[in-house]
Design a protein around this motif. Structure first.
Motif, PDB file in Angstrom:
ATOM      1  N   GLN A   1       0.825  -1.207   0.000  1.00 53.43           N
ATOM      2  CA  GLN A   1       0.000   0.000   0.000  1.00 53.43           C
ATOM      3  C   GLN A   1       0.859   1.257   0.000  1.00 53.43           C
ATOM      4  OE1 GLN A   1      -2.804   0.227   3.263  1.00 53.43           O
ATOM      5  NE2 GLN A   1      -4.147   1.578   2.103  1.00 53.43           N
ATOM      6  N   PHE A   2       1.917   1.277   0.804  1.00 57.32           N
ATOM      7  CA  PHE A   2       2.763   2.469   0.875  1.00 57.32           C
ATOM      8  C   PHE A   2       3.555   2.650  -0.416  1.00 57.32           C
ATOM      9  CE2 PHE A   2       6.885   4.447   2.048  1.00 57.32           C
ATOM     10  CZ  PHE A   2       6.393   5.707   2.333  1.00 57.32           C
ATOM     11  N   ARG A   3       4.020   1.553  -0.996  1.00 55.96           N
ATOM     12  CA  ARG A   3       4.801   1.656  -2.238  1.00 55.96           C
ATOM     13  C   ARG A   3       3.943   2.222  -3.366  1.00 55.96           C
ATOM     14  NH1 ARG A   3       6.090  -1.361  -6.850  1.00 55.96           N
ATOM     15  NH2 ARG A   3       8.253  -1.072  -7.547  1.00 55.96           N
TER      16      ARG A   3
ATOM     17  N   GLU B   1      -3.145   5.096   3.815  1.00 55.67           N
ATOM     18  CA  GLU B   1      -1.762   5.008   3.339  1.00 55.67           C
ATOM     19  C   GLU B   1      -0.798   5.485   4.422  1.00 55.67           C
ATOM     20  OE1 GLU B   1      -2.806   5.694  -1.394  1.00 55.67           O
ATOM     21  OE2 GLU B   1      -2.264   7.384  -0.100  1.00 55.67           O
ATOM     22  N   LEU B   2      -1.185   6.518   5.160  1.00 53.89           N
ATOM     23  CA  LEU B   2      -0.354   6.972   6.270  1.00 53.89           C
ATOM     24  C   LEU B   2      -0.297   5.904   7.365  1.00 53.89           C
ATOM     25  CD1 LEU B   2       1.237   9.513   7.256  1.00 53.89           C
ATOM     26  CD2 LEU B   2      -0.795  10.089   8.595  1.00 53.89           C
ATOM     27  N   THR B   3      -1.392   5.194   7.587  1.00 56.90           N
ATOM     28  CA  THR B   3      -1.409   4.105   8.565  1.00 56.90           C
ATOM     29  C   THR B   3      -0.469   2.989   8.134  1.00 56.90           C
ATOM     30  OG1 THR B   3      -3.707   4.641   9.106  1.00 56.90           O
ATOM     31  CG2 THR B   3      -2.889   2.502   9.815  1.00 56.90           C
TER      32      THR B   3
ATOM     33  N   LEU C   1       4.903   0.182   9.002  1.00 58.64           N
ATOM     34  CA  LEU C   1       6.302  -0.073   8.616  1.00 58.64           C
ATOM     35  C   LEU C   1       7.266   0.553   9.614  1.00 58.64           C
ATOM     36  CD1 LEU C   1       6.065   0.486   4.755  1.00 58.64           C
ATOM     37  CD2 LEU C   1       6.042  -1.668   6.013  1.00 58.64           C
ATOM     38  N   PHE C   2       6.966   1.753  10.091  1.00 62.63           N
ATOM     39  CA  PHE C   2       7.804   2.384  11.116  1.00 62.63           C
ATOM     40  C   PHE C   2       7.828   1.528  12.388  1.00 62.63           C
ATOM     41  CE2 PHE C   2       7.456   6.997   9.454  1.00 62.63           C
ATOM     42  CZ  PHE C   2       8.726   6.929   8.928  1.00 62.63           C
TER      43      PHE C   2
ATOM     44  N   ALA D   1       9.500   8.590   3.670  1.00 61.17           N
ATOM     45  CA  ALA D   1       8.414   9.249   4.390  1.00 61.17           C
ATOM     46  C   ALA D   1       8.479  10.760   4.217  1.00 61.17           C
ATOM     47  CB  ALA D   1       8.462   8.884   5.871  1.00 61.17           C
ATOM     48  N   LEU D   2       9.671  11.331   4.270  1.00 57.54           N
ATOM     49  CA  LEU D   2       9.826  12.773   4.070  1.00 57.54           C
ATOM     50  C   LEU D   2       9.413  13.180   2.657  1.00 57.54           C
ATOM     51  CD1 LEU D   2      13.236  13.328   5.917  1.00 57.54           C
ATOM     52  CD2 LEU D   2      11.016  14.293   6.584  1.00 57.54           C
TER      53      LEU D   2
END
Length: 580
Positions: free
Chosen positions: A172-174, A253-255, A260-261, A327-328
């Motif tokens: 999802q993040f990718r 997506e932020l979740t 991952l963090f 993330a940045l």
């Protein structure tokens, strides 16, 4: 002290801190770190007014150290449970002095069998023991009676479970990262004047610029009151990914990024709400790496110790800091917009709200940052629950992912060593399962070590003329020694003869060996423990094993027969004066 090193001035002589307990003695006001006040009305408790006032006074005294409304609400709800319990008694106490041993026993029995119940017992105990009426006597003893520690209800993930969760977050993040990177390149090219005016990319760049400045693509309000996307055909649709999602992360997506963090760094879910954007600088002596300083909120450590700084380096695709870099990059547009709308805002975990007007109106959580325009910050419990439902996980992943990372790394993160062992490592079923193999290996190693220091030769009734005599035993064949010399003979210390399969011990050896065992025991009292263990312990163990095989009575009788030659040889042997 002030920042410049000058001693801070004292408050006025008539200064008084405002009491959290209201003038009516029934309301308590708790102010959190953000400056928001929340009132708790103890007249709502289903008990007589004197008892309401006593509980309000104790609650107010305890609330002076609180900086969180979540803490206040938890204590309030557990106090309500206690008050409800008292109201159900046949003779409801009028005040705390009416609480008897029998009442506390029933209270304990109702809650001590569950994890949640133990938490309720602990909170109410801390509240009541502040009252002078619980300073001694049988009631106090019952109140303070210990109960078993609660076993953590959450367990770490197994390998397959963790892979499933992390893979879902990575995918999802990718997808979000690639989408935002592609549109960012197009926006950068448009702002640099590299796109032909009027072309499709040029028109799209203009829409992206509007999106970056306002948080949304151009829309027209229809007569029906519904917003309509002006450039629907150009954008390819009116969905999230075709409109504001081109430059901003959604809450889900932020979740995924937060998951991952947590998997990488074991950060607590609450820390994402107010995590500042990491600062970066080149690593010392390196031009291709970047080290980030990340401020992590330690939610429960208390005033003045809320934040710790972690240094995380991006040195390549597989390094921990690469996730910080990504993330940045994906939150850059959100952070820029937040800084323009609310100067001074620079939080890392920023997402775009689906319905900004509705979400801002519904925001009631005084612990989390308020939305800024169309943007929200951090990860709410609702976000975590919705994310786990979307990926069919059966529960919020954050606690279990964090526990998995802590137990996997085997070292404390944002907590102490004792907390790491007591709360995370020892109760975890996966750790316990993995440790069985370690324990088994250790037991086998101990057995091998024990077997290696037993008498390895043979006991016989009489000497064999074909065997060669040594100080400690007779040798059958030195050419097959476990400790051969380059020339082919035996290079073992004479003490090691007792460990060799070629050794034969007959009754003529018993007096000397019994005397040798006695001498080694005597050496233990005069030598340093480490020195004795290194030089003599294994030999002593072999002699003890030999004594057990011969028999204690025969061994003692043999010691009494030791002559002057035996004493001389043992003395030389212990001094190391006899060559192999």
């Amino acid at each position: 002290m002030s920042r410049r090193g000058h001693r801070a001035g004292l408050p006025p002589a008539d200064h008084r801190t405002e009491s959290p307990l209201g003038p009516d003695g029934l309301t308590v006001t708790v102010v959190n770190r953000a400056g928001y006040a929340k009132e708790f009305d103890f007249s709502e408790l289903p008990v007589p007014e004197p008892l309401q006032r006593s509980l309000a006074r104790l609650y107010a005294a305890r609330s002076r150290t609180w900086t969180s409304h979540d803490t206040a609400k938890t204590c309030w709800s557990r106090t309500m449970v206690f008050a409800t319990f008292l109201s159900e008694r046949e003779n409801t106490p009028q005040d705390l002095d009416g609480v008897t041993v029998a009442v506390l026993k029933r209270w304990r029995a109702r809650h001590v069998s569950t994890v949640t119940g133990k938490a309720v017992l602990s909170t109410v105990r801390l509240l009541l023991q502040q009252d002078p009426r619980f300073s001694g006597g049988p009631v106090t003893e019952e109140l303070l009676r210990r109960f078993p520690a609660a076993k953590p209800s959450k367990q770490s993930y197994g390998d397959d479970e963790r892979k499933h969760v992390v893979l879902a977050a990575q995918r999802q993040f990718r997808a979000a990262r690639l989408r935002i990177e592609e549109n960012t390149r197009l926006l950068t090219a448009w702002r640099a004047g590299e796109l032909e005016e009027g072309s499709r990319d040029g028109r799209l760049g203009e829409v992206l610029d509007h999106l970056a400045r306002t948080g949304d693509v151009p829309r027209t309000i229809l007569p029906s009151g519904q917003p309509h996307v002006d450039d629907r055909n150009l954008l390819g649709g009116a969905g999230t990914e075709q409109t504001w999602g081109r430059l901003f992360l959604s809450r889900m997506e932020l979740t995924a990024l937060a998951v991952l963090f947590t998997d990488q760094f074991a950060w607590n879910l609450k820390s994402y709400d107010r995590m500042p954007a990491p600062t970066a600088g080149p690593s010392a002596g390196e031009s291709t790496t970047t080290t980030y300083q990340v401020q992590v909120e330690k939610h429960r450590t208390g005033q003045g110790r809320w934040f710790s700084t972690e240094n995380i380096t991006d040195s390549g695709a597989d390094s921990p800091g690469r996730l910080i870099t990504q993330a940045l990059e994906v939150t850059a547009h959100g952070r820029d917009l937040a800084a323009r709308l609310a100067p001074g805002t620079d939080l890392l975990m920023v997402a775009r709200l689906y319905s900004p007007a509705k979400a801002s109106h519904r925001h009631q959580n005084t612990e989390r940052p308020r939305p800024v325009g169309p943007l929200c910050f951090g990860i709410s419990d609702n976000d975590a629950q919705r994310w786990q439902r979307e990926h069919d996980l059966g529960g919020s992943p954050f606690q279990r992912v964090r526990r998995t990372t802590v137990t996997r790394d085997g070292q404390p993160r944002q907590h102490s060593q004792s907390t790491n062992e007591r709360i995370y490592v020892l109760p975890d079923e996966n750790v316990q399962g993995a440790s069985r193999g370690v324990f088994a290996d250790g037991a086998e190693e101990a057995l091998e070590q024990a077997e290696s220091v037993v008498f390895g030769g043979h006991l016989v009734d009489a000497p064999d003329p074909a065997h060669e005599q040594t100080v400690t035993a007779d040798c059958e064949d030195e050419t097959t020694s476990p400790w051969p010399t380059p020339e082919g003979g035996c290079g073992a210390d004479l003490m090691l003869c007792l460990a060799c399969k070629n050794a034969y011990v007959h009754p003529g050896h018993h007096p000397r060996l019994a005397l040798l065992e006695q001498q080694l025991v005597s050496l233990r009292s005069v030598l340093d423990d480490s020195e004795w263990s290194e030089r003599w312990q294994n030999h002593s163990l072999r002699l003890q094993d030999l004594r057990d095989k011969v028999g204690a009575a025969a061994w003692e009788a043999a010691l009494a027969r030791a002559g002057s030659d035996d004493h001389t040889l043992v003395h030389l042997l212990v001094k190391g004066a006899l060559a192999p």
